[in-house]
Motif scaffolding. Structure first.
Motif, PDB file in Angstrom:
ATOM      1  N   VAL A 178      15.480  -4.665  -8.007  1.00 25.42           N
ATOM      2  CA  VAL A 178      15.707  -4.506  -6.576  1.00 25.42           C
ATOM      3  C   VAL A 178      16.662  -3.334  -6.366  1.00 25.42           C
ATOM      4  CG1 VAL A 178      16.455  -5.601  -4.438  1.00 25.42           C
ATOM      5  CG2 VAL A 178      15.453  -6.994  -6.268  1.00 25.42           C
ATOM      6  N   VAL A 179      16.284  -2.420  -5.492  1.00 26.01           N
ATOM      7  CA  VAL A 179      17.132  -1.283  -5.149  1.00 26.01           C
ATOM      8  C   VAL A 179      17.642  -1.493  -3.730  1.00 26.01           C
ATOM      9  CG1 VAL A 179      17.294   1.221  -4.967  1.00 26.01           C
ATOM     10  CG2 VAL A 179      15.735   0.197  -6.634  1.00 26.01           C
ATOM     11  N   VAL A 180      18.961  -1.432  -3.556  1.00 24.61           N
ATOM     12  CA  VAL A 180      19.591  -1.679  -2.260  1.00 24.61           C
ATOM     13  C   VAL A 180      20.311  -0.413  -1.800  1.00 24.61           C
ATOM     14  CG1 VAL A 180      21.223  -3.126  -0.985  1.00 24.61           C
ATOM     15  CG2 VAL A 180      19.942  -4.092  -2.914  1.00 24.61           C
ATOM     16  N   GLY A 181      20.157  -0.100  -0.497  1.00 24.69           N
ATOM     17  CA  GLY A 181      20.830   1.071   0.044  1.00 24.69           C
ATOM     18  C   GLY A 181      20.088   2.359  -0.226  1.00 24.69           C
ATOM     19  N   VAL A 182      18.788   2.337  -0.034  1.00 21.09           N
ATOM     20  CA  VAL A 182      17.949   3.474  -0.415  1.00 21.09           C
ATOM     21  C   VAL A 182      18.003   4.591   0.613  1.00 21.09           C
ATOM     22  CG1 VAL A 182      15.582   4.194  -0.833  1.00 21.09           C
ATOM     23  CG2 VAL A 182      16.391   2.036  -1.734  1.00 21.09           C
ATOM     24  N   GLY A 183      18.157   5.826   0.123  1.00 19.85           N
ATOM     25  CA  GLY A 183      18.048   7.015   0.957  1.00 19.85           C
ATOM     26  C   GLY A 183      16.950   7.910   0.407  1.00 19.85           C
ATOM     27  N   GLU A 184      17.079   9.193   0.650  1.00 22.67           N
ATOM     28  CA  GLU A 184      16.039  10.123   0.223  1.00 22.67           C
ATOM     29  C   GLU A 184      16.227  10.592  -1.217  1.00 22.67           C
ATOM     30  OE1 GLU A 184      16.246  13.274   3.024  1.00 22.67           O
ATOM     31  OE2 GLU A 184      15.330  12.127   4.649  1.00 22.67           O
ATOM     32  N   GLY A 185      17.331  10.232  -1.867  1.00 26.22           N
ATOM     33  CA  GLY A 185      17.632  10.779  -3.175  1.00 26.22           C
ATOM     34  C   GLY A 185      17.413   9.822  -4.319  1.00 26.22           C
ATOM     35  N   ILE A 186      18.529   9.404  -4.971  1.00 28.84           N
ATOM     36  CA  ILE A 186      18.430   8.608  -6.181  1.00 28.84           C
ATOM     37  C   ILE A 186      17.789   7.255  -5.918  1.00 28.84           C
ATOM     38  CG2 ILE A 186      20.813   7.773  -5.849  1.00 28.84           C
ATOM     39  CD1 ILE A 186      18.903   8.314  -9.189  1.00 28.84           C
ATOM     40  N   GLY A 187      18.011   6.651  -4.758  1.00 27.16           N
ATOM     41  CA  GLY A 187      17.409   5.357  -4.470  1.00 27.16           C
ATOM     42  C   GLY A 187      15.896   5.406  -4.511  1.00 27.16           C
ATOM     43  N   THR A 188      15.323   6.437  -3.893  1.00 25.35           N
ATOM     44  CA  THR A 188      13.876   6.609  -3.912  1.00 25.35           C
ATOM     45  C   THR A 188      13.370   6.872  -5.317  1.00 25.35           C
ATOM     46  OG1 THR A 188      13.877   7.461  -1.646  1.00 25.35           O
ATOM     47  CG2 THR A 188      11.985   8.001  -3.023  1.00 25.35           C
ATOM     48  N   ALA A 189      14.081   7.718  -6.069  1.00 26.97           N
ATOM     49  CA  ALA A 189      13.687   8.013  -7.447  1.00 26.97           C
ATOM     50  C   ALA A 189      13.720   6.753  -8.307  1.00 26.97           C
ATOM     51  CB  ALA A 189      14.595   9.091  -8.042  1.00 26.97           C
ATOM     52  N   LEU A 190      14.747   5.928  -8.126  1.00 28.82           N
ATOM     53  CA  LEU A 190      14.842   4.691  -8.889  1.00 28.82           C
ATOM     54  C   LEU A 190      13.707   3.736  -8.552  1.00 28.82           C
ATOM     55  CD1 LEU A 190      18.674   4.025  -8.715  1.00 28.82           C
ATOM     56  CD2 LEU A 190      17.339   4.305 -10.800  1.00 28.82           C
ATOM     57  N   PHE A 191      13.411   3.599  -7.272  1.00 25.61           N
ATOM     58  CA  PHE A 191      12.325   2.730  -6.841  1.00 25.61           C
ATOM     59  C   PHE A 191      11.022   3.123  -7.537  1.00 25.61           C
ATOM     60  CE2 PHE A 191       9.138   1.699  -3.361  1.00 25.61           C
ATOM     61  CZ  PHE A 191       9.115   0.344  -3.631  1.00 25.61           C
ATOM     62  N   GLN A 192      10.735   4.412  -7.563  1.00 29.78           N
ATOM     63  CA  GLN A 192       9.512   4.892  -8.182  1.00 29.78           C
ATOM     64  C   GLN A 192       9.541   4.706  -9.698  1.00 29.78           C
ATOM     65  OE1 GLN A 192       9.931   8.798  -6.354  1.00 29.78           O
ATOM     66  NE2 GLN A 192       8.132   8.430  -5.082  1.00 29.78           N
ATOM     67  N   HIS A 193      10.687   4.986 -10.326  1.00 24.86           N
ATOM     68  CA  HIS A 193      10.799   4.849 -11.781  1.00 24.86           C
ATOM     69  C   HIS A 193      10.665   3.396 -12.225  1.00 24.86           C
ATOM     70  CE1 HIS A 193      11.893   9.032 -12.185  1.00 24.86           C
ATOM     71  NE2 HIS A 193      12.099   8.879 -13.483  1.00 24.86           N
ATOM     72  N   PHE A 194      11.332   2.473 -11.520  1.00 24.17           N
ATOM     73  CA  PHE A 194      11.229   1.062 -11.885  1.00 24.17           C
ATOM     74  C   PHE A 194       9.788   0.573 -11.760  1.00 24.17           C
ATOM     75  CE2 PHE A 194      15.905   0.439 -10.660  1.00 24.17           C
ATOM     76  CZ  PHE A 194      16.312   0.476 -11.980  1.00 24.17           C
ATOM     77  N   ALA A 195       9.124   0.965 -10.684  1.00 24.06           N
ATOM     78  CA  ALA A 195       7.744   0.512 -10.460  1.00 24.06           C
ATOM     79  C   ALA A 195       6.803   1.060 -11.523  1.00 24.06           C
ATOM     80  CB  ALA A 195       7.283   0.925  -9.068  1.00 24.06           C
ATOM     81  N   THR A 196       6.913   2.345 -11.815  1.00 26.81           N
ATOM     82  CA  THR A 196       6.004   2.948 -12.800  1.00 26.81           C
ATOM     83  C   THR A 196       6.349   2.519 -14.223  1.00 26.81           C
ATOM     84  OG1 THR A 196       7.372   4.956 -12.840  1.00 26.81           O
ATOM     85  CG2 THR A 196       5.471   4.933 -11.351  1.00 26.81           C
ATOM     86  N   ALA A 197       7.543   1.930 -14.422  1.00 27.00           N
ATOM     87  CA  ALA A 197       7.892   1.381 -15.735  1.00 27.00           C
ATOM     88  C   ALA A 197       7.317  -0.013 -15.930  1.00 27.00           C
ATOM     89  CB  ALA A 197       9.405   1.345 -15.896  1.00 27.00           C
ATOM     90  N   GLY A 198       6.577  -0.505 -14.943  1.00 30.01           N
ATOM     91  CA  GLY A 198       5.917  -1.793 -15.077  1.00 30.01           C
ATOM     92  C   GLY A 198       6.685  -2.965 -14.526  1.00 30.01           C
ATOM     93  N   MET A 199       7.743  -2.699 -13.742  1.00 30.74           N
ATOM     94  CA  MET A 199       8.533  -3.780 -13.169  1.00 30.74           C
ATOM     95  C   MET A 199       8.059  -4.105 -11.765  1.00 30.74           C
ATOM     96  SD  MET A 199      12.325  -2.477 -14.377  1.00 30.74           S
ATOM     97  CE  MET A 199      13.088  -4.095 -14.213  1.00 30.74           C
ATOM     98  N   ASP A 200       8.172  -5.378 -11.368  1.00 33.91           N
ATOM     99  CA  ASP A 200       8.021  -5.721  -9.961  1.00 33.91           C
ATOM    100  C   ASP A 200       9.237  -5.140  -9.244  1.00 33.91           C
ATOM    101  OD1 ASP A 200       5.695  -7.201 -10.382  1.00 33.91           O
ATOM    102  OD2 ASP A 200       6.827  -9.023 -10.825  1.00 33.91           O
ATOM    103  N   THR A 201       9.013  -4.380  -8.189  1.00 37.31           N
ATOM    104  CA  THR A 201      10.115  -3.617  -7.596  1.00 37.31           C
ATOM    105  C   THR A 201      10.162  -3.801  -6.092  1.00 37.31           C
ATOM    106  OG1 THR A 201       9.787  -1.947  -9.317  1.00 37.31           O
ATOM    107  CG2 THR A 201      11.198  -1.348  -7.482  1.00 37.31           C
ATOM    108  N   ALA A 202      11.382  -3.993  -5.571  1.00 35.53           N
ATOM    109  CA  ALA A 202      11.578  -4.146  -4.133  1.00 35.53           C
ATOM    110  C   ALA A 202      12.716  -3.261  -3.670  1.00 35.53           C
ATOM    111  CB  ALA A 202      11.883  -5.600  -3.783  1.00 35.53           C
ATOM    112  N   ILE A 203      12.625  -2.826  -2.432  1.00 32.13           N
ATOM    113  CA  ILE A 203      13.686  -2.070  -1.775  1.00 32.13           C
ATOM    114  C   ILE A 203      14.229  -2.916  -0.637  1.00 32.13           C
ATOM    115  CG2 ILE A 203      14.081  -0.184  -0.146  1.00 32.13           C
ATOM    116  CD1 ILE A 203      12.407   1.601  -1.777  1.00 32.13           C
ATOM    117  N   CYS A 204      15.545  -3.058  -0.576  1.00 31.87           N
ATOM    118  CA  CYS A 204      16.203  -3.702   0.556  1.00 31.87           C
ATOM    119  C   CYS A 204      16.955  -2.620   1.315  1.00 31.87           C
ATOM    120  CB  CYS A 204      17.159  -4.785   0.085  1.00 31.87           C
ATOM    121  SG  CYS A 204      16.349  -6.221  -0.649  1.00 31.87           S
TER     122      CYS A 204
END
Length: 236
Positions: free
Chosen positions: A6-32
């Motif tokens: 889960v990524v919390v406090g997402v903006g246009e930078g590292i939060g978005t990159a993390l969301f994409q990286h976690f998902a493509t690494a095969g994890m169930d991923t959510a943004i709050c």
């Protein structure tokens, strides 16, 4: 069952990159986040590519709101294994340029948001034996401004918050990462630092050989190259 990030406090930078990286690494991923208008299209693109990703609208500073957000994650995925809180207060100027409201806003978003997020999610994660908590600040990574009193004060407090949580929670791997330090050490711009930091976070979560990590890790620096080193949390 895939682990959930889960990524919390997402903006246009590292939060978005993390969301994409976690998902493509095969994890169930959510943004709050409160900014679902920006993150919904990213989640849709990930789902179209076959990844497991969703967005949840909530305010991390509101205890009831963020608690319900994590409840929605559990309902969707069944577990919460990794939570990343991204602090990124925009630069607001020096002592006499920064207004009182801007200073309070920087502390409110970063410190209160991180505090409320952690209090809301830790009991839920403890039910399954703990997990990983990542605290990332990018305020000085955008463009270092030594006179930025609001963001720099919030960043110092955010580091202290993560350190205190690390000392208190035995069943959690707690890591603090300063995107500004990585950018300064490597003399890189923001975009490359986002990708680099996201990759480092994947290593922290999965281990370099794909094995789960069992001890607390930190970001340390050797010359100009950031690397992950086992040990206690850095006080840098």
């Amino acid at each position: 069952m895939a682990p959930t990030a889960v990524v919390v406090g997402v903006g246009e930078g590292i939060g978005t990159a993390l969301f994409q990286h976690f998902a493509t690494a095969g994890m169930d991923t959510a943004i709050c986040t409160t900014r679902t208008g920006e993150t919904d299209p990213i989640a849709e693109d990930l789902r179209d590519a076959g990844e497991s990703a969703r967005t949840i609208e909530c305010d991390p500073r509101n205890p009831v709101d963020i608690s319900q957000g994590f409840a929605d994650v559990l309902e969707a995925f069944g577990t919460i294994d990794v939570v990343t809180f991204v602090a990124g207060s925009a630069p607001k100027g020096g002592l006499f340029e920064c207004t009182r409201s801007q200073f309070v806003d920087a502390l409110d978003r970063d410190l209160l948001g991180g505090f409320c997020t952690t209090r809301a999610v830790v009991p839920k994660m403890e039910e399954s034996g703990g997990g990983t908590l990542l605290y990332i600040t990018e305020s000085t990574g955008i463009e270092p401004r030594r006179a930025d009193v609001g963001a720099r004060t919030a960043e110092a407090g955010f580091r202290g918050l993560a350190s205190a949580i690390d000392e208190e929670l035995d069943d959690f791997d707690v890591t603090y990462i300063s995107l500004g330090e990585i950018a300064a050490q490597n003399q890189t711009g923001n975009s490359s630092s986002y990708e680099e930091t996201a990759s480092l976070c994947i290593d922290l979560v999965t281990g370099r050989d794909g094995e789960p990590l069992e001890s607390t890790y930190r970001i340390d620096f050797d010359g100009e190259t950031p690397h992950i080193e086992a040990g206690e949390m850095s006080d840098r």
